[in-house]
Design a protein around this motif. Structure first.
Motif, PDB file in Angstrom:
ATOM      1  N   ALA A  42      46.813  35.160 -30.220  1.00  0.00           N
ATOM      2  CA  ALA A  42      46.770  33.866 -30.897  1.00  0.00           C
ATOM      3  C   ALA A  42      46.585  34.095 -32.391  1.00  0.00           C
ATOM      4  O   ALA A  42      45.751  34.893 -32.813  1.00  0.00           O
ATOM      5  N   GLY A  43      47.365  33.389 -33.200  1.00  0.00           N
ATOM      6  CA  GLY A  43      47.309  33.568 -34.643  1.00  0.00           C
ATOM      7  C   GLY A  43      48.434  34.426 -35.186  1.00  0.00           C
ATOM      8  O   GLY A  43      48.532  34.626 -36.397  1.00  0.00           O
ATOM      9  N   THR A  44      49.311  34.903 -34.303  1.00  0.00           N
ATOM     10  CA  THR A  44      50.441  35.733 -34.733  1.00  0.00           C
ATOM     11  C   THR A  44      51.617  34.850 -35.160  1.00  0.00           C
ATOM     12  O   THR A  44      51.876  33.818 -34.559  1.00  0.00           O
ATOM     13  N   ILE A  45      52.339  35.289 -36.189  1.00  0.00           N
ATOM     14  CA  ILE A  45      53.625  34.683 -36.520  1.00  0.00           C
ATOM     15  C   ILE A  45      54.661  35.798 -36.470  1.00  0.00           C
ATOM     16  O   ILE A  45      54.459  36.880 -37.024  1.00  0.00           O
ATOM     17  N   ALA A  46      55.758  35.549 -35.755  1.00  0.00           N
ATOM     18  CA  ALA A  46      56.771  36.581 -35.542  1.00  0.00           C
ATOM     19  C   ALA A  46      58.163  35.964 -35.571  1.00  0.00           C
ATOM     20  O   ALA A  46      58.331  34.744 -35.438  1.00  0.00           O
ATOM     21  N   MET A  47      59.155  36.831 -35.723  1.00  0.00           N
ATOM     22  CA  MET A  47      60.542  36.385 -35.771  1.00  0.00           C
ATOM     23  C   MET A  47      61.109  36.213 -34.370  1.00  0.00           C
ATOM     24  O   MET A  47      60.922  37.072 -33.504  1.00  0.00           O
ATOM     25  N   ALA A  48      61.812  35.116 -34.163  1.00  0.00           N
ATOM     26  CA  ALA A  48      62.589  34.955 -32.936  1.00  0.00           C
ATOM     27  C   ALA A  48      63.935  35.627 -33.167  1.00  0.00           C
ATOM     28  O   ALA A  48      64.373  35.810 -34.306  1.00  0.00           O
ATOM     29  N   ASN A  49      64.595  36.024 -32.097  1.00  0.00           N
ATOM     30  CA  ASN A  49      65.901  36.673 -32.257  1.00  0.00           C
ATOM     31  C   ASN A  49      66.733  36.533 -31.000  1.00  0.00           C
ATOM     32  O   ASN A  49      66.274  36.014 -29.983  1.00  0.00           O
ATOM     33  N   SER A  50      67.971  37.010 -31.077  1.00  0.00           N
ATOM     34  CA  SER A  50      68.849  36.986 -29.908  1.00  0.00           C
ATOM     35  C   SER A  50      69.208  38.400 -29.481  1.00  0.00           C
ATOM     36  O   SER A  50      70.209  38.613 -28.825  1.00  0.00           O
ATOM     37  N   GLY A  51      68.383  39.354 -29.866  1.00  0.00           N
ATOM     38  CA  GLY A  51      68.634  40.759 -29.564  1.00  0.00           C
ATOM     39  C   GLY A  51      68.136  41.610 -30.709  1.00  0.00           C
ATOM     40  O   GLY A  51      67.685  41.102 -31.746  1.00  0.00           O
ATOM     41  N   ALA A  52      68.214  42.914 -30.542  1.00  0.00           N
ATOM     42  CA  ALA A  52      67.726  43.832 -31.567  1.00  0.00           C
ATOM     43  C   ALA A  52      68.442  43.601 -32.894  1.00  0.00           C
ATOM     44  O   ALA A  52      69.666  43.443 -32.940  1.00  0.00           O
ATOM     45  N   ASN A  53      67.672  43.566 -33.979  1.00  0.00           N
ATOM     46  CA  ASN A  53      68.199  43.510 -35.346  1.00  0.00           C
ATOM     47  C   ASN A  53      69.050  42.274 -35.625  1.00  0.00           C
ATOM     48  O   ASN A  53      70.061  42.347 -36.326  1.00  0.00           O
ATOM     49  N   THR A  54      68.654  41.134 -35.059  1.00  0.00           N
ATOM     50  CA  THR A  54      69.388  39.882 -35.298  1.00  0.00           C
ATOM     51  C   THR A  54      68.471  38.828 -35.929  1.00  0.00           C
ATOM     52  O   THR A  54      68.648  37.637 -35.720  1.00  0.00           O
ATOM     53  N   ASN A  55      67.489  39.273 -36.700  1.00  0.00           N
ATOM     54  CA  ASN A  55      66.571  38.333 -37.336  1.00  0.00           C
ATOM     55  C   ASN A  55      67.316  37.442 -38.323  1.00  0.00           C
ATOM     56  O   ASN A  55      68.236  37.889 -39.010  1.00  0.00           O
ATOM     57  N   SER A  56      66.887  36.195 -38.398  1.00  0.00           N
ATOM     58  CA  SER A  56      67.543  35.243 -39.283  1.00  0.00           C
ATOM     59  C   SER A  56      66.464  34.380 -39.942  1.00  0.00           C
ATOM     60  O   SER A  56      65.761  34.857 -40.821  1.00  0.00           O
ATOM     61  N   SER A  57      66.314  33.129 -39.514  1.00  0.00           N
ATOM     62  CA  SER A  57      65.293  32.267 -40.105  1.00  0.00           C
ATOM     63  C   SER A  57      64.317  31.709 -39.076  1.00  0.00           C
ATOM     64  O   SER A  57      63.276  31.164 -39.443  1.00  0.00           O
ATOM     65  N   GLN A  58      64.637  31.819 -37.800  1.00  0.00           N
ATOM     66  CA  GLN A  58      63.781  31.212 -36.785  1.00  0.00           C
ATOM     67  C   GLN A  58      62.560  32.093 -36.517  1.00  0.00           C
ATOM     68  O   GLN A  58      62.657  33.318 -36.460  1.00  0.00           O
ATOM     69  N   PHE A  59      61.422  31.446 -36.338  1.00  0.00           N
ATOM     70  CA  PHE A  59      60.163  32.153 -36.148  1.00  0.00           C
ATOM     71  C   PHE A  59      59.311  31.393 -35.138  1.00  0.00           C
ATOM     72  O   PHE A  59      59.565  30.230 -34.848  1.00  0.00           O
ATOM     73  N   PHE A  60      58.325  32.081 -34.576  1.00  0.00           N
ATOM     74  CA  PHE A  60      57.425  31.390 -33.652  1.00  0.00           C
ATOM     75  C   PHE A  60      55.969  31.639 -34.037  1.00  0.00           C
ATOM     76  O   PHE A  60      55.587  32.717 -34.482  1.00  0.00           O
ATOM     77  N   LEU A  61      55.188  30.585 -33.890  1.00  0.00           N
ATOM     78  CA  LEU A  61      53.769  30.578 -34.207  1.00  0.00           C
ATOM     79  C   LEU A  61      53.005  30.607 -32.882  1.00  0.00           C
ATOM     80  O   LEU A  61      53.133  29.700 -32.063  1.00  0.00           O
ATOM     81  N   VAL A  62      52.209  31.651 -32.671  1.00  0.00           N
ATOM     82  CA  VAL A  62      51.500  31.838 -31.403  1.00  0.00           C
ATOM     83  C   VAL A  62      50.110  31.207 -31.502  1.00  0.00           C
ATOM     84  O   VAL A  62      49.317  31.558 -32.370  1.00  0.00           O
ATOM     85  N   PHE A  63      49.822  30.252 -30.596  1.00  0.00           N
ATOM     86  CA  PHE A  63      48.502  29.620 -30.614  1.00  0.00           C
ATOM     87  C   PHE A  63      47.659  29.978 -29.399  1.00  0.00           C
ATOM     88  O   PHE A  63      46.515  29.551 -29.288  1.00  0.00           O
ATOM     89  N   LYS A  64      48.209  30.760 -28.465  1.00  0.00           N
ATOM     90  CA  LYS A  64      47.448  31.346 -27.363  1.00  0.00           C
ATOM     91  C   LYS A  64      48.011  32.753 -27.135  1.00  0.00           C
ATOM     92  O   LYS A  64      49.202  32.984 -27.309  1.00  0.00           O
ATOM     93  N   ASP A  65      47.131  33.686 -26.732  1.00  0.00           N
ATOM     94  CA  ASP A  65      47.579  35.058 -26.512  1.00  0.00           C
ATOM     95  C   ASP A  65      48.849  35.087 -25.677  1.00  0.00           C
ATOM     96  O   ASP A  65      48.946  34.405 -24.651  1.00  0.00           O
TER      97      ASP A  65
END
Length: 304
Positions: free
Chosen positions: A194-217
């Motif tokens: 909880a408290g992590t912010i990370a990139m969402a993706n559609s596979g390896a090395n496909t980072n763009s602008s979408q991200f997810f905010l984790v509020f529970k482990d």
């Protein structure tokens, strides 16, 4: 009479000798001055030759590009705002991202020392107001996913970039008495606490602008770039999570029942305050499946 003429000749001869001496002195000074100039010119030429031989007049080599932002084909939901700079990327210090939602503000400490290309991209997109007035399109039991201006889960900017700072799974316990019960409460070793912010993706090395905010482990697979820590507004996210979702996402979760809209997203060099205490998530077991249905991924053709 003869004596007078002799004196005149002596005076004339003395005058001539003085003139000759003055001309000789002037000529000597002129030769010395010319010699000095010649020496200076020779020394200057030698300096120029040395500088030229050592490459002093060569153009400074261009700094190597530090982040690879690769163009993608235009498609529905893709918004072309150019690419972030790829030279002189900041790789130290901390920065603050502020996300203003209708429900409250979430602040995030960004870490360019661990994910410089990701932080560089967010700084660039925030400067373009890329995230302003966009909706967070997906909510799970443990995370909120945002960053797609189209609100569909398949949008983003017209570039992609490689993964950074992927979490490292803990080594299996060698203790035979360790519980193998998959329903056991999660431990502090969650890959995405909880408290992590990370990139969402559609596979390896496909980072763009979408991200997810984790509020529970959350124990997603170690496939998502972690680039910061939530320092404020975790309670805001938990209230959003408590409102639930419509279950419309085949990858898990769905559209939030309560609209979540980013009115503005900014990134500054100001360091945030200390992270707020993360409440215990015991008794509320997060998803632990490593299958795509339990991850913040969506269509393979998009970054989400």
């Amino acid at each position: 009479m003869a004596s007078s003429k002799s004196r005149q000749r002596a005076l004339a001869r003395a005058k001539t000798e003085r003139q000759i001496a003055r001309r000789a002195a002037a000529a000597r000074r002129r030769r010395q001055w010319q010699a000095g100039i010649g020496t200076a010119v020779v020394l200057a030429l030698l300096v120029v030759v040395v500088i030229w031989k050592t490459g002093g007049f060569s153009p400074a080599p261009a700094a190597a590009e530090e982040c690879a932002y690769t163009s993608v084909d235009q498609a529905t939901g893709i918004t072309d705002v150019g690419k972030p700079p790829t030279r002189d990327v900041v790789k130290n210090g901390v920065e603050t991202m502020s996300i203003s939602l209708g429900q409250g503000t979430v602040t995030v400490k960004l870490d360019p020392s661990k994910a410089p290309c990701t932080v560089n991209s967010f700084r660039y997109l925030a400067g373009k107001k890329f995230f302003d007035n966009t909706t967070c399109h997906r909510l799970g039991d443990t995370f909120l996913q945002c960053g797609d201006p189209s609100g569909t889960g398949s949008g983003g900017p017209a570039y992609r970039f490689p993964d950074e700072n992927l979490p490292t799974p803990a080594a299996p316990s060698a203790d035979p008495s360790a519980s193998a019960d998959p329903s056991a409460a999660p431990s502090s070793t969650a890959l995405y606490p909880a408290g992590t912010i990370a990139m969402a993706n559609s596979g390896a090395n496909t980072n763009s602008s979408q991200f997810f905010l984790v509020f529970k482990d959350q124990q997603f697979p170690p496939n998502y770039t972690i680039f910061g820590t939530i320092t404020g507004g975790l309670d805001v996210l938990q209230k959003i999570g408590a409102a639930g979702n419509d279950g419309s996402s085949q990858a898990g979760g769905g559209k939030p029942n309560q609209e979540v809209k980013i009115s503005s997203l900014t990134v500054t060099d100001q360091a945030p305050g200390e992270p707020e205490p993360v409440p215990s998530t015991s008794g509320s077991a997060p998803a632990t499946s490593a299958t795509p249905s339990a991850t913040p991924s969506a269509a393979a053709s998009s970054n989400s």
